[in-house]
Every structure is written in C-alpha cells, then in structure tokens.
Design a protein around this motif. Structure first.
Motif, mmCIF file in Angstrom:
data_model
loop_
_atom_site.group_PDB
_atom_site.id
_atom_site.type_symbol
_atom_site.label_atom_id
_atom_site.label_comp_id
_atom_site.label_asym_id
_atom_site.label_seq_id
_atom_site.Cartn_x
_atom_site.Cartn_y
_atom_site.Cartn_z
ATOM 1 N N GLY A 68 0.811 -1.208 0.000
ATOM 2 C CA GLY A 68 0.000 0.000 0.000
ATOM 3 C C GLY A 68 0.845 1.260 0.000
ATOM 4 N N ALA A 69 0.303 2.319 -0.574
ATOM 5 C CA ALA A 69 1.045 3.569 -0.744
ATOM 6 C C ALA A 69 1.484 4.187 0.573
ATOM 7 N N SER A 70 0.786 3.880 1.664
ATOM 8 C CA SER A 70 1.119 4.474 2.956
ATOM 9 C C SER A 70 1.993 3.585 3.834
ATOM 10 N N VAL A 71 2.356 2.410 3.343
ATOM 11 C CA VAL A 71 3.206 1.511 4.133
ATOM 12 C C VAL A 71 4.569 2.164 4.333
ATOM 13 N N SER A 72 5.002 2.254 5.569
ATOM 14 C CA SER A 72 6.279 2.912 5.858
ATOM 15 C C SER A 72 7.456 2.018 5.515
ATOM 16 N N CYS A 73 8.589 2.633 5.343
ATOM 17 C CA CYS A 73 9.818 1.873 5.068
ATOM 18 C C CYS A 73 10.176 0.978 6.257
ATOM 19 N N ALA A 74 9.884 1.436 7.461
ATOM 20 C CA ALA A 74 10.138 0.616 8.644
ATOM 21 C C ALA A 74 9.293 -0.650 8.605
ATOM 22 N N ALA A 75 8.026 -0.516 8.214
ATOM 23 C CA ALA A 75 7.132 -1.678 8.147
ATOM 24 C C ALA A 75 7.613 -2.678 7.100
ATOM 25 N N LEU A 76 8.171 -2.185 6.007
ATOM 26 C CA LEU A 76 8.696 -3.079 4.971
ATOM 27 C C LEU A 76 9.798 -3.965 5.538
ATOM 28 N N ASN A 77 10.702 -3.361 6.274
ATOM 29 C CA ASN A 77 11.838 -4.104 6.803
ATOM 30 C C ASN A 77 11.496 -4.924 8.037
ATOM 31 N N GLU A 78 10.300 -4.727 8.563
ATOM 32 C CA GLU A 78 9.829 -5.561 9.673
ATOM 33 C C GLU A 78 9.080 -6.791 9.169
ATOM 34 N N ASN A 79 8.795 -6.827 7.862
ATOM 35 C CA ASN A 79 8.105 -7.964 7.259
ATOM 36 C C ASN A 79 9.152 -9.005 6.854
ATOM 37 N N VAL A 80 9.291 -10.043 7.660
ATOM 38 C CA VAL A 80 10.370 -11.024 7.491
ATOM 39 C C VAL A 80 10.316 -11.699 6.128
#
Length: 290
Positions: A68-80
């Motif tokens: 999603g367009a609002s997904v943060s970069c931190a959330a991306l790297n928290e997705n194993v």
C-alpha cells in the motif's frame, strides 16, 4: 490551505477530481512537509492518506506482493517474508532517512518525489515492479515503476491521479537482488551514486537474466545494457565483473555538485555495480540451496 484526511480510496479519488487547484498528497510527509516549510510548494489542498486502511497493508498473493502507498519503510523491513524474498528492495527502502524518518517515509512518496537519487526506485525497477494508478471516478491502470519519474521533481501522473500501491511480481526461482549506494556520511544523506542489481540463475549457477540500474548519475535512473549482456550466460567470474564495472562507469552522465564530481561519480558507479552484482549473484546461489 485546506487539509483533508479521507478514509477510503474512493473518497480520495473524489477529492482529487473535484479540485482544480494545487493538490498534494501526504503519505509520510518526509519530503512534502520540508518543501512546504521552505516555500518551495504552496498547495491549495493537502490530502493525508495515512488514514486509508487499504493503503497501510502489505499483501502476499499468487502474483507476488502488493504494498500500500502508505506503508512505511520501517514496516517493509519488519516484514520477514518480504525481506527474505526482496532483500534489495528492502535495502533501498531501509536507507531513506533516519530511524525516525523510516517510521513515516514511504516508497511511493520516494517515487513520486521524482529525485534521480531516490534509493528505492532503482531497486523496484530492477525487480520489475509496477504501480496501481487511480484516476477520475476511481478508474485504475497498471504501469511500470520506471514510467513514473520523468525528470527531477516531475512525474508522469495526471492532475487527478495517485498511486494506491506498489506491486512486486512473484520472484522467479534462483533469483537474488541487491542495492548499494555511496554517501559522504555514514547515514542520513542523499545518494551520490546508487546501484540496484537483480540476477536469475539456472540450476547450474549460470546467469539467465539480469538487470542493473544506476541512480543519481543522470536525470533519472538508467539501465546499463552492456553490463546485463556481460552477465547473461556466465557465472560472474572476475573477468565478467571487471567488464561490468567498466560498462557501468561508461553509462554514466552525471553532474558536478557539492556532493561529488563527474569523475568521482563515474568511478564509484562502476565500483558499486561490481559489488552489487556479486552480492545479488550470491543471494541467487543461496536460493538454489534452499
């Protein structure tokens, strides 16, 4: 200036289509708020999309990933799982700003800022990512990520269009990606040169497909076609990566500025291309062993 915070994609589409003034979308705000504070832009309408649930989700399906367009970069790297499948993409996203900025910044914002030095864009293009663009009346279309940036600060999006998601294709087997950049400081700086590589191997470890993109060395990211030719059909021995390094440097058309000279950027582009290709190849080999 008017501020709106829609909670659905349709509400956002209606807001944009009904306003003819200067409209800006706030996803993370790490670029646009700085630009507003400096007076570089003065929107008539600022639309905050962080409240749209559908834009805050990472979804894995049979076709790959939808981010999603609002997904943060931190959330991306928290997705194993995402980080394992797309290491290079997550590397690029993970270099955008400090830890605090990572909690807000988004890949879509990085893309739409249309900077030649954007860290996430070469990575996305290297793996064949697309975006979902929403226009008037909620109509959608798909386009490749590389079609969005046109020149520094300018995108191909129409006046009432916005990006709702980034779509990563299902990764071919035995494929690895990587991203490297050079910055003057150890962190929190803009890339002097960035390089993304994606490599696919056959069961013998021979490269069957490759992509190599450079950032910050031209008006927008560039593919190094000679480097791709050098890799395909090989196991990336020393001669191949040396030729790849030369091809990457030759493909550059950078500028002189306070962060680097033309000569320096040209040299660094070759070095990063060589290193990133080796990393991507090793990751593809590791996929073979899993």
């Amino acid at each position: 200036m008017r501020y709106e915070a829609p909670v659905t994609v349709n509400e956002l589409a209606n807001l944009l289509s009904s306003n003819d003034g200067i409209v800006k979308i706030l996803a993370g705000g790490t670029d646009i708020l700085v630009q507003m504070r400096s007076g570089a832009i003065e929107p008539d309408l600022l639309v905050d999309i962080k409240g749209i649930d559908a834009m805050n989700i990472i979804t894995k399906n049979k076709d790959g990933y939808q981010i999603g367009a609002s997904v943060s970069c931190a959330a991306l790297n928290e997705n194993v799982e995402l980080k394992q499948d797309y290491a290079g993409v997550c590397e690029g996203a993970g270099l955008i700003g400090s830890a605090q900025v990572q909690g807000r910044a988004t890949m879509v914002g990085n893309l739409c800022n249309a900077s030649p030095a954007a860290d996430s864009v070469p990575c996305l293009v290297a793996v064949g990512a697309t975006v979902t663009v929403v226009g008037n009346d909620g109509a959608t279309r798909q386009t490749a990520v590389e079609n969005i940036p046109q020149s520094p600060g300018l995108t191909s999006l129409g006046k009432h269009e916005f990006i709702s998601s980034i779509n990563l294709p299902k990764k071919p087997i035995n494929t690895g990606d990587a991203y490297l950049r050079f910055i003057p400081r150890s962190e929190m700086d803009i890339a002097v040169v960035g390089c993304a590589v994606c490599i696919t191997l056959d069961d013998e470890g021979v490269c069957t497909d490759a992509k190599l993109f450079l950032g910050a060395v031209a008006e927008k990211i560039i593919i190094v076609k000679d480097a791709v030719k050098a890799m395909v059909g090989t196991m990336l021995d020393d001669e191949v990566v040396d030729n790849l390094e030369k091809s990457a440097s030759k493909a550059c058309s950078p500028i002189n500025d306070k962060r680097g000279t033309i000569e320096f950027r040209t040299k660094v582009a070759g070095v990063l291309a060589k290193r990133a290709a080796i990393i991507a190849y090793k990751r593809a080999m590791n996929k073979m062993k899993q």
